[in-house]
Design a protein around this motif. Structure first.
Motif, short mmCIF file in Angstrom:
data_model
loop_
_atom_site.label_atom_id
_atom_site.label_comp_id
_atom_site.label_asym_id
_atom_site.label_seq_id
_atom_site.Cartn_x
_atom_site.Cartn_y
_atom_site.Cartn_z
N THR A 171 14.17 -6.01 86.08
CA THR A 171 15.01 -4.82 86.27
C THR A 171 14.41 -3.60 85.58
O THR A 171 14.32 -2.51 86.18
N ASP A 193 13.07 2.11 94.17
CA ASP A 193 13.12 1.26 92.98
C ASP A 193 13.60 -0.15 93.33
O ASP A 193 13.10 -1.15 92.81
N PHE A 194 14.57 -0.20 94.24
CA PHE A 194 15.08 -1.50 94.66
C PHE A 194 13.99 -2.30 95.37
O PHE A 194 13.85 -3.52 95.16
N SER A 236 11.32 -2.16 87.26
CA SER A 236 11.59 -1.49 88.53
C SER A 236 12.57 -0.33 88.38
O SER A 236 13.18 0.12 89.36
N ASN A 237 12.74 0.14 87.15
CA ASN A 237 13.55 1.33 86.87
C ASN A 237 15.03 1.14 87.19
O ASN A 237 15.71 2.07 87.66
N GLY A 238 15.53 -0.05 86.94
CA GLY A 238 16.94 -0.31 87.15
C GLY A 238 17.70 -0.42 85.85
O GLY A 238 17.11 -0.39 84.76
N CYS A 295 23.15 1.96 93.44
CA CYS A 295 24.08 2.78 92.67
C CYS A 295 25.07 3.45 93.61
O CYS A 295 24.68 4.01 94.63
N TYR A 344 20.54 0.11 90.86
CA TYR A 344 19.44 1.04 91.15
C TYR A 344 19.96 2.33 91.77
O TYR A 344 20.93 2.32 92.53
N ASN A 345 19.28 3.43 91.46
CA ASN A 345 19.65 4.73 92.01
C ASN A 345 18.86 5.09 93.26
O ASN A 345 19.15 6.11 93.89
N SER A 346 17.85 4.31 93.60
CA SER A 346 17.05 4.64 94.77
C SER A 346 16.59 3.36 95.47
O SER A 346 16.43 2.31 94.84
N ALA A 391 11.83 -3.92 92.86
CA ALA A 391 12.45 -5.11 92.28
C ALA A 391 12.25 -6.33 93.17
O ALA A 391 11.94 -7.43 92.69
#
Length: 247
Positions: free
Chosen positions: A155, A203-204, A158-160, A6, A198-200, A207
């Protein structure tokens, strides 16, 4: 599929003057607006060709040195602002949120090396004739939904945020095939496209683990992986990872 960090969280209040390279009251929204305006001004005079590059020689006469230099400076200024934005704002924000930035970058490098199944340019399993565009469109139509289902599931787990892109049109396939692959559309492997944002880094990383698991189970194949986190895009500092995924 494009996996990217992100760039800017919503409601962010940090400010940066990209011209002077120090903090002041100018918001990032204003900075991006100025950059966009600079790029639009250049686009009006020197639009990009089908290869994505600008040809100054076509628009500006060779003897018009002052005009040519002015346009080059305008492009350079816009590129510098964009590069500072990605490097000093977007990436720093993501890196600060993670205590294991170097570890994550190392994992990405290993992932890119491990999953890539083909050292050559990836191709679709269709004939290699120069009139194979219709065959490619049928292949994409038959497999597109399954591709998006698999990638969307990864996605979300993994919180994307999953963004399905528009399918590439026939005229764009022909344009790309003719300009890059001597008319062979079997090398146009991005008719179906998507981005996972992704914001972090944590999380990436999740993924990548999910993708690697599917590769190991032979549920998907990744013919090519381009790691642009460890090697950011040179003109802007933008970072992402590009994957060609077969289902």
């Amino acid at each position: 599929m494009r996996l990217s960090a992100c760039c800017l969280p919503r409601n962010d209040t940090t400010h940066l003057n990209t011209k002077k390279k120090h903090l002041n009251e100018e918001s990032w929204d204003a900075v991006l607006s100025a950059v966009k305006q600079e790029v639009e001004e250049v686009d009006k005079i020197i639009p990009k060709g089908s290869d994505g590059k600008r040809n100054l020689g076509v628009i500006v006469k060779e003897n018009d040195t002052m005009m040519r230099q002015g346009l080059l400076e305008k492009i350079s200024s816009a590129n510098a602002d964009i590069c500072l934005f990605y490097n000093n704002k977007a990436w720093d924000h993501v890196a600060i949120e993670s205590t294991k930035t170097n570890d994550s970058l190392a994992k990405m490098k290993v992932f890119a090396k491990d999953v890539s199944s083909n050292e050559h340019e990836p191709r679709c399993k269709i004939s290699t004739e120069t009139d194979n565009v219709e065959e490619l469109l049928v292949l994409a139509a038959n497999n597109g939904e399954r591709l998006h289902t698999v990638l969307r599931d990864i996605t979300y787990k993994s919180n994307g945020a999953y963004h399905r892109g528009p399918s590439k049109k026939k005229y764009r396939i022909l344009e790309k095939a003719n300009s890059k692959y001597n008319g062979d559309a079997s090398y146009v492997v991005d008719v179906e496209r998507a981005s996972a944002v992704y914001n972090s880094l944590d999380d990436f990383d999740s993924a990548l683990l999910l993708l690697k698991k599917l590769v190991d189970q032979k549920d998907i194949v990744i013919p090519k992986c381009k790691d642009r986190f460890n090697t950011p895009y040179k003109y802007s500092g933008y970072r992402d990872m590009l994957l060609n995924v077969n289902v």
